[in-house]
Scaffold this motif. Structure first.
Motif, PDB file in Angstrom:
ATOM      1  N   LEU A   5      -2.215 104.619  -2.964  1.00 16.94           N
ATOM      2  CA  LEU A   5      -2.309 103.169  -2.902  1.00 16.94           C
ATOM      3  C   LEU A   5      -1.511 102.590  -1.735  1.00 16.94           C
ATOM      4  O   LEU A   5      -1.960 101.638  -1.074  1.00 16.94           O
ATOM      5  CB  LEU A   5      -1.828 102.574  -4.224  1.00 16.94           C
ATOM      6  N   ASP A  63      -5.970  88.089  -2.089  1.00 21.58           N
ATOM      7  CA  ASP A  63      -6.924  88.529  -3.099  1.00 21.58           C
ATOM      8  C   ASP A  63      -7.374  89.968  -2.846  1.00 21.58           C
ATOM      9  O   ASP A  63      -7.537  90.759  -3.789  1.00 21.58           O
ATOM     10  CB  ASP A  63      -8.144  87.608  -3.109  1.00 21.58           C
ATOM     11  N   ARG A  95      -4.445  92.345  -3.711  1.00 19.21           N
ATOM     12  CA  ARG A  95      -4.281  92.405  -5.166  1.00 19.21           C
ATOM     13  C   ARG A  95      -5.427  93.212  -5.787  1.00 19.21           C
ATOM     14  O   ARG A  95      -5.220  94.014  -6.713  1.00 19.21           O
ATOM     15  CB  ARG A  95      -4.247  90.995  -5.753  1.00 19.21           C
ATOM     16  N   GLY A  96      -6.631  93.024  -5.246  1.00 21.19           N
ATOM     17  CA  GLY A  96      -7.775  93.756  -5.757  1.00 21.19           C
ATOM     18  C   GLY A  96      -7.656  95.255  -5.564  1.00 21.19           C
ATOM     19  O   GLY A  96      -8.161  96.037  -6.383  1.00 21.19           O
ATOM     20  N   LEU A  97      -6.985  95.683  -4.488  1.00 22.21           N
ATOM     21  CA  LEU A  97      -6.785  97.112  -4.270  1.00 22.21           C
ATOM     22  C   LEU A  97      -6.010  97.738  -5.423  1.00 22.21           C
ATOM     23  O   LEU A  97      -6.343  98.833  -5.892  1.00 22.21           O
ATOM     24  CB  LEU A  97      -6.033  97.340  -2.955  1.00 22.21           C
ATOM     25  N   ASP A 113      -5.711  96.577  -8.589  1.00 22.77           N
ATOM     26  CA  ASP A 113      -6.506  96.559  -9.822  1.00 22.77           C
ATOM     27  C   ASP A 113      -7.604  97.617  -9.786  1.00 22.77           C
ATOM     28  O   ASP A 113      -7.804  98.364 -10.758  1.00 22.77           O
ATOM     29  CB  ASP A 113      -7.127  95.180 -10.014  1.00 22.77           C
ATOM     30  N   ASN A 114      -8.316  97.698  -8.672  1.00 22.93           N
ATOM     31  CA  ASN A 114      -9.457  98.611  -8.590  1.00 22.93           C
ATOM     32  C   ASN A 114      -9.030 100.072  -8.482  1.00 22.93           C
ATOM     33  O   ASN A 114      -9.735 100.964  -8.959  1.00 22.93           O
ATOM     34  CB  ASN A 114     -10.338  98.231  -7.395  1.00 22.93           C
ATOM     35  N   TYR A 115      -7.884 100.317  -7.846  1.00 23.24           N
ATOM     36  CA  TYR A 115      -7.399 101.691  -7.718  1.00 23.24           C
ATOM     37  C   TYR A 115      -7.168 102.311  -9.088  1.00 23.24           C
ATOM     38  O   TYR A 115      -7.479 103.488  -9.318  1.00 23.24           O
ATOM     39  CB  TYR A 115      -6.120 101.711  -6.887  1.00 23.24           C
ATOM     40  N   TYR A 116      -6.621 101.519  -9.998  1.00 23.70           N
ATOM     41  CA  TYR A 116      -6.251 102.066 -11.309  1.00 23.70           C
ATOM     42  C   TYR A 116      -7.284 101.797 -12.397  1.00 23.70           C
ATOM     43  O   TYR A 116      -7.134 102.298 -13.520  1.00 23.70           O
ATOM     44  CB  TYR A 116      -4.889 101.509 -11.740  1.00 23.70           C
ATOM     45  N   GLN A 117      -8.314 101.026 -12.092  1.00 22.17           N
ATOM     46  CA  GLN A 117      -9.278 100.656 -13.120  1.00 22.17           C
ATOM     47  C   GLN A 117      -9.905 101.863 -13.813  1.00 22.17           C
ATOM     48  O   GLN A 117     -10.062 101.887 -15.035  1.00 22.17           O
ATOM     49  CB  GLN A 117     -10.370  99.783 -12.500  1.00 22.17           C
ATOM     50  N   SER A 118     -10.247 102.882 -13.022  1.00 22.94           N
ATOM     51  CA  SER A 118     -10.896 104.059 -13.612  1.00 22.94           C
ATOM     52  C   SER A 118      -9.911 105.192 -13.899  1.00 22.94           C
ATOM     53  O   SER A 118     -10.313 106.233 -14.426  1.00 22.94           O
ATOM     54  CB  SER A 118     -11.990 104.569 -12.671  1.00 22.94           C
ATOM     55  N   ASP A 138      -6.242 103.364 -18.916  1.00 25.51           N
ATOM     56  CA  ASP A 138      -6.395 102.155 -19.720  1.00 25.51           C
ATOM     57  C   ASP A 138      -5.055 101.746 -20.332  1.00 25.51           C
ATOM     58  O   ASP A 138      -5.001 100.884 -21.212  1.00 25.51           O
ATOM     59  CB  ASP A 138      -7.438 102.373 -20.819  1.00 25.51           C
TER      60      ASP A 138
END
Length: 283
Positions: free
Chosen positions: A35, A63, A66-68, A70-75, A78
């Motif tokens: 990241l 934005d 910040r999106g990096l 959220d999206n890096y850890y989304q998959s 949980d």
């Protein structure tokens, strides 16, 4: 999903701390992630003179960054609390504060002489090839390797100066510094202080059965065992393998023990005129 960060000096307990935190079902923690590189790359592209520097607004930059996260850890997880590890976070305290005002940063530190010693030990444990920790001109002797590590933009030197920036900076109140020796000797005292700093409920860790290893990553660096954590958390005392003059060269550089010019929280040994360790509370 909330974010916190681990940073600090190499060979100073960051992998151990992450291995402990990941025992807690609320936490996702790991060794150094990609990241930090993604964030740096995006910042470079969006900076003045970059590929899209003139086409994105300040809000868009925020934005996107910040999106990096959220999206890096989304998959990947949980779990509600993510603790990302990267040594460059110490020099990104303002960015972290703007993106995640409630985030906390934990820096693992150690006497620099022992940091150099620990890395040198890893090199000697892999004698059949050169490691990628050094360039081709710095593989010869322990003196050359130590000097290379301490360079301004090298493995130890960059982490050291970045941490110094964070320690004395305007966001130092969101920084917690933990000395490796205390984490290894008294994890049952240190971890409750970590959770207090993060604003999280305490957790009953198993300090006899800690699991972590990254063999493929370490082998790619040419330093097998670099991130392997022993099952039992304990401090193993030994003699240094560095020549005496080299070991002494890096002593006395523990700026984090001087609390007069910072708001940082520090779990460290007290000054020489004290016989106790400051493990009873956060600064």
């Amino acid at each position: 999903m909330s974010f916190h960060f681990i940073t600090g000096l190499p060979r100073s307990g960051s992998t151990l701390l992450a291995a402990l935190l990941r025992q807690n079902p609320r936490f996702h923690a790991d060794m150094t992630s990609g990241l930090g590189s993604l964030v740096s790359g995006a910042m470079q592209i969006m900076s003045p003179g970059g590929d899209v520097g003139s086409t994105v607004s300040e809000k868009q930059r925020k934005d996107i960054l910040r999106g990096l996260f959220d999206n890096y850890y989304q998959s990947l997880t949980d779990r509600p609390v993510v603790v990302d590890t990267n040594r460059q976070w110490a020099s990104r305290m303002t960015l972290i504060n703007r993106l995640f005002p409630e985030a906390r940063v934990i820096a693992c530190v150690r006497d620099l002489s022992w940091v150099v010693d620990s890395l040198e030990l890893q090199v000697r444990n892999n004698p059949y090839h050169f490691t990628r920790l050094f360039g081709p001109n710095n593989q010869g002797t322990v003196f050359g390797r130590a000097e290379a590590l301490m360079g301004h933009d090298a493995l130890i030197g960059r982490a050291y100066t970045g941490l110094k920036e964070a320690f004395y900076g305007e966001h130092s109140a969101s920084l917690l510094v933990i000395e490796y020796d205390l984490l290894a000797k008294a994890p049952q005292k240190i971890m409750p202080l970590v959770y207090k700093f993060l604003g999280e409920p305490d957790y009953a860790h198993d300090f006899e059965n800690v699991e972590y290893d990254a063999p493929e990553y370490d082998e790619a660096l040419g330093v097998s065992g670099l991130h392997k954590v022993r099952p039992k958390v304990e401090f193993l005392s030994r003699r240094t393998i560095l020549p005496p003059d080299l070991f002494k060269r890096f002593q006395g550089m523990e700026f984090w023990r001087d609390l007069n010019a910072t708001q940082a929280n520090v779990i460290t040994t007290k000054p020489a005129n004290s016989e106790e360790n400051s493990t009873d509370d956060l600064r």
